[in-house]
Design a protein around this motif. Structure first.
Motif, PDB file in Angstrom:
ATOM      1  N   GLU A 156       3.510  15.415  -1.325  1.00 56.97           N
ATOM      2  CA  GLU A 156       3.011  15.579  -2.691  1.00 56.97           C
ATOM      3  C   GLU A 156       3.541  14.474  -3.596  1.00 56.97           C
ATOM      4  OE1 GLU A 156       3.416  18.625  -6.510  1.00 56.97           O
ATOM      5  OE2 GLU A 156       3.951  19.339  -4.518  1.00 56.97           O
ATOM      6  N   ARG A 157       4.813  14.161  -3.462  1.00 52.25           N
ATOM      7  CA  ARG A 157       5.425  13.121  -4.291  1.00 52.25           C
ATOM      8  C   ARG A 157       4.742  11.771  -4.072  1.00 52.25           C
ATOM      9  NH1 ARG A 157      10.216  12.553  -6.997  1.00 52.25           N
ATOM     10  NH2 ARG A 157      11.062  10.438  -7.185  1.00 52.25           N
ATOM     11  N   GLU A 158       4.441  11.457  -2.813  1.00 50.66           N
ATOM     12  CA  GLU A 158       3.789  10.182  -2.503  1.00 50.66           C
ATOM     13  C   GLU A 158       2.392  10.116  -3.112  1.00 50.66           C
ATOM     14  OE1 GLU A 158       5.792   8.900   1.775  1.00 50.66           O
ATOM     15  OE2 GLU A 158       4.235  10.463   1.731  1.00 50.66           O
ATOM     16  N   ILE A 159       1.659  11.220  -3.061  1.00 50.68           N
ATOM     17  CA  ILE A 159       0.310  11.227  -3.625  1.00 50.68           C
ATOM     18  C   ILE A 159       0.362  11.110  -5.143  1.00 50.68           C
ATOM     19  CG2 ILE A 159      -1.742  12.657  -4.006  1.00 50.68           C
ATOM     20  CD1 ILE A 159      -1.439  13.599  -1.097  1.00 50.68           C
ATOM     21  N   ARG A 160       1.304  11.798  -5.760  1.00 49.98           N
ATOM     22  CA  ARG A 160       1.446  11.672  -7.209  1.00 49.98           C
ATOM     23  C   ARG A 160       1.755  10.225  -7.595  1.00 49.98           C
ATOM     24  NH1 ARG A 160       1.471  16.238 -10.211  1.00 49.98           N
ATOM     25  NH2 ARG A 160       1.684  18.227  -9.103  1.00 49.98           N
ATOM     26  N   LYS A 161       2.549   9.563  -6.777  1.00 47.15           N
ATOM     27  CA  LYS A 161       2.885   8.164  -7.051  1.00 47.15           C
ATOM     28  C   LYS A 161       1.663   7.270  -6.878  1.00 47.15           C
ATOM     29  CE  LYS A 161       6.194   5.453  -8.373  1.00 47.15           C
ATOM     30  NZ  LYS A 161       6.832   5.637  -9.698  1.00 47.15           N
ATOM     31  N   MET A 162       0.777   7.624  -5.936  1.00 41.66           N
ATOM     32  CA  MET A 162      -0.471   6.865  -5.784  1.00 41.66           C
ATOM     33  C   MET A 162      -1.332   6.979  -7.050  1.00 41.66           C
ATOM     34  SD  MET A 162      -1.772   7.901  -1.988  1.00 41.66           S
ATOM     35  CE  MET A 162      -0.712   7.821  -0.551  1.00 41.66           C
ATOM     36  N   LEU A 163      -1.318   8.148  -7.667  1.00 40.09           N
ATOM     37  CA  LEU A 163      -2.122   8.372  -8.858  1.00 40.09           C
ATOM     38  C   LEU A 163      -1.534   7.672 -10.075  1.00 40.09           C
ATOM     39  CD1 LEU A 163      -2.935  12.186  -8.489  1.00 40.09           C
ATOM     40  CD2 LEU A 163      -4.343  10.240  -7.802  1.00 40.09           C
ATOM     41  N   ASN A 164      -0.228   7.630 -10.167  1.00 40.48           N
ATOM     42  CA  ASN A 164       0.447   7.070 -11.337  1.00 40.48           C
ATOM     43  C   ASN A 164       1.654   6.264 -10.890  1.00 40.48           C
ATOM     44  OD1 ASN A 164       1.752   6.462 -13.699  1.00 40.48           O
ATOM     45  ND2 ASN A 164       2.047   8.577 -14.366  1.00 40.48           N
ATOM     46  N   GLY A 165       1.501   4.956 -10.862  1.00 43.63           N
ATOM     47  CA  GLY A 165       2.597   4.074 -10.495  1.00 43.63           C
ATOM     48  C   GLY A 165       2.212   3.080  -9.421  1.00 43.63           C
ATOM     49  N   LYS A 166       1.498   3.582  -8.410  1.00 42.59           N
ATOM     50  CA  LYS A 166       1.101   2.704  -7.309  1.00 42.59           C
ATOM     51  C   LYS A 166      -0.410   2.727  -7.067  1.00 42.59           C
ATOM     52  CE  LYS A 166       5.497   2.834  -4.810  1.00 42.59           C
ATOM     53  NZ  LYS A 166       6.177   3.115  -3.514  1.00 42.59           N
ATOM     54  N   GLY A 167      -1.161   3.135  -8.077  1.00 49.50           N
ATOM     55  CA  GLY A 167      -2.618   3.151  -7.960  1.00 49.50           C
ATOM     56  C   GLY A 167      -3.238   1.944  -8.625  1.00 49.50           C
ATOM     57  N   GLY A 168      -4.550   1.981  -8.807  1.00 52.35           N
ATOM     58  CA  GLY A 168      -5.247   0.935  -9.536  1.00 52.35           C
ATOM     59  C   GLY A 168      -5.113  -0.436  -8.902  1.00 52.35           C
ATOM     60  N   LEU A 169      -4.860  -1.445  -9.732  1.00 54.20           N
ATOM     61  CA  LEU A 169      -4.738  -2.813  -9.234  1.00 54.20           C
ATOM     62  C   LEU A 169      -3.607  -2.945  -8.227  1.00 54.20           C
ATOM     63  CD1 LEU A 169      -5.244  -4.906 -12.518  1.00 54.20           C
ATOM     64  CD2 LEU A 169      -6.950  -4.231 -10.816  1.00 54.20           C
ATOM     65  N   THR A 170      -2.541  -2.178  -8.429  1.00 49.73           N
ATOM     66  CA  THR A 170      -1.404  -2.226  -7.502  1.00 49.73           C
ATOM     67  C   THR A 170      -1.840  -1.841  -6.100  1.00 49.73           C
ATOM     68  OG1 THR A 170       0.125  -1.681  -9.296  1.00 49.73           O
ATOM     69  CG2 THR A 170       0.909  -1.328  -7.053  1.00 49.73           C
ATOM     70  N   ALA A 171      -2.645  -0.782  -5.995  1.00 52.92           N
ATOM     71  CA  ALA A 171      -3.112  -0.326  -4.678  1.00 52.92           C
ATOM     72  C   ALA A 171      -4.183  -1.246  -4.107  1.00 52.92           C
ATOM     73  CB  ALA A 171      -3.650   1.099  -4.786  1.00 52.92           C
ATOM     74  N   LEU A 172      -5.078  -1.720  -4.958  1.00 50.49           N
ATOM     75  CA  LEU A 172      -6.226  -2.480  -4.481  1.00 50.49           C
ATOM     76  C   LEU A 172      -5.904  -3.938  -4.183  1.00 50.49           C
ATOM     77  CD1 LEU A 172      -8.829  -1.004  -6.986  1.00 50.49           C
ATOM     78  CD2 LEU A 172      -8.745  -0.552  -4.527  1.00 50.49           C
ATOM     79  N   LEU A 173      -4.912  -4.501  -4.917  1.00 48.02           N
ATOM     80  CA  LEU A 173      -4.609  -5.919  -4.767  1.00 48.02           C
ATOM     81  C   LEU A 173      -3.180  -6.210  -4.352  1.00 48.02           C
ATOM     82  CD1 LEU A 173      -6.502  -7.270  -7.926  1.00 48.02           C
ATOM     83  CD2 LEU A 173      -7.264  -7.334  -5.537  1.00 48.02           C
ATOM     84  N   GLY A 174      -2.338  -5.179  -4.406  1.00 41.52           N
ATOM     85  CA  GLY A 174      -0.943  -5.376  -4.007  1.00 41.52           C
ATOM     86  C   GLY A 174      -0.059  -5.927  -5.097  1.00 41.52           C
ATOM     87  N   ILE A 175      -0.611  -6.203  -6.279  1.00 37.94           N
ATOM     88  CA  ILE A 175       0.176  -6.671  -7.422  1.00 37.94           C
ATOM     89  C   ILE A 175      -0.353  -6.020  -8.685  1.00 37.94           C
ATOM     90  CG2 ILE A 175       0.760  -8.907  -6.383  1.00 37.94           C
ATOM     91  CD1 ILE A 175      -1.378 -10.189  -8.120  1.00 37.94           C
ATOM     92  N   ASN A 176       0.512  -5.942  -9.717  1.00 33.47           N
ATOM     93  CA  ASN A 176       0.067  -5.390 -11.003  1.00 33.47           C
ATOM     94  C   ASN A 176       0.199  -6.412 -12.123  1.00 33.47           C
ATOM     95  OD1 ASN A 176       2.794  -5.515 -11.388  1.00 33.47           O
ATOM     96  ND2 ASN A 176       3.073  -3.353 -11.894  1.00 33.47           N
TER      97      ASN A 176
END
Length: 354
Positions: free
Chosen positions: A231-251
């Motif tokens: 659950e903690r990992e998924i929450r982090k995907m939603l807020n903190g490691k999602g968006g440009l960070t997830a799609l491109l590897g950088i923010n």
């Protein structure tokens, strides 16, 4: 009017001194992770951060003589926007807030400092400002009420400044404010009230440099029950490691923009997709305002990018004139509100969320 401003963040606390609305000094104390690790709960950091503030003021030879102290608001219970005097009810809710964050220390720090120098302590437009119309709160399932959590302080401040610069009153305007930062919020301001906005903290609206935004519902369910993530990992995907960070590897948006301008893929297509998702939310807020929009204001750090502004304007400038107020000045916004409260141009409200 001498005003002291306090803005606590996760690993730092920023301070500033203003004469009226003119900044005279600002400083920042970084809080090393190993020092913060000694505290199990953020509330335990209060005296630690107060001591750091006093050391900084002593080093800078800044006298403890102020007409008002104002701080970042914190994750209180939903409440209308405005300037609030810190009182016992507010302090109780800051200490017992549902969501733990360093911003909850702001009002507590302001109160402790103001009480020693004999001046009022305020907060203004906390992140949980809730002025949404009833229809905007309802989702398609019971118990899943849409929440108003967004960049209220900056969004309201840039709106008031826009109104003042144009010889108008915020309470007479219909505005859409797009805050473009690590999180992105798009808010509809109808005569001084934010009647609809996406939850910019935990998963609603456009994706951003660090947040996933609204996702395909069934795909999210599949991810949650895949057994691959906690659950903690998924929450982090939603807020903190999602968006440009997830799609491109950088923010780093500046770096992504540089590559997008050069036509480098996938940076260009992903950045354009993020901006398209933002534009879609602007369209939704246009519906909230029934098509009557005096201006669309672009603010936050990403608004410094000509590429991002121009791309957004391709999709939205037919709706209304676009005004760019790049960056976010939380310290200045707080001083603006304190000065308004002390001079009577802004009412001082009582925190009473019930």
């Amino acid at each position: 009017m001498k005003i002291f401003v306090i803005n606590p963040g996760s690993t730092s606390t920023k301070f500033a001194v203003y004469d009226n609305e003119v900044i005279k000094w600002k400083g920042c104390v970084q809080h090393p992770v190993d020092e913060l690790a000694q505290f199990e709960h953020v509330n335990e950091q209060l005296q630690y951060r107060m001591d750091a503030m006093y050391r900084l003021l002593s080093e800078q030879a800044i006298a403890h003589q102020f007409d008002a102290v104002i701080a970042r608001g914190g994750l209180l219970k939903p409440t209308p926007g405005g300037v609030y005097k810190v009182d016992d009810r507010m302090k109780h809710d800051l200490v017992n807030a549902e969501m733990e964050h360093a911003c909850n220390l702001g009002g507590l720090m302001a109160d402790k400092f103001a009480s020693t120098i004999g001046c009022p302590a305020f907060i203004a437009d906390p992140e949980v400002v809730d002025e949404m119309i009833p229809e905007a709160h309802v989702s398609g399932l019971p118990g899943m009420r849409r929440k108003s959590i967004f960049h209220a302080l900056n969004s309201k401040a840039v709106s008031r400044r826009y109104a003042r610069l144009n010889g108008l009153k915020y309470e007479e305007l219909d505005l859409i404010v797009v805050h473009l930062g690590g999180g992105i919020s798009v808010s509809a301001h109808c005569h001084g009230r934010v009647i609809d906005v996406n939850n910019a903290l935990d998963g609603d609206g456009p994706f951003s440099p660090e947040r996933a935004g609204t996702l395909p519902a069934c795909s999210l369910v599949d991810l949650c029950f895949s057994g691959k993530y906690s659950e903690r990992e998924i929450r982090k995907m939603l807020n903190g490691k999602g968006g440009l960070t997830a799609l491109l590897g950088i923010n780093d948006v500046a770096e992504i923009v540089k590559r997008a301008e050069a036509g480098e893929e996938p940076y260009k297509s992903v950045l354009d997709a993020m901006l398209y998702s933002v534009a879609g939310q602007v369209g939704a807020r246009a519906v909230s305002l029934k098509g009557h929009i005096d201006a669309i204001i672009l603010t936050g750090g990403i608004a410094n990018s000509t590429y991002c502004v121009n791309k957004l304007c391709e999709w939205i400038d037919w709706l209304a004139p676009v005004s760019v107020r790049a960056g976010e000045d939380e310290l200045g916004a707080l001083a603006f509100n304190a000065y308004g409260a002390m001079t009577g141009s802004l009412p001082v409200m009582t925190y009473n969320p019930d």
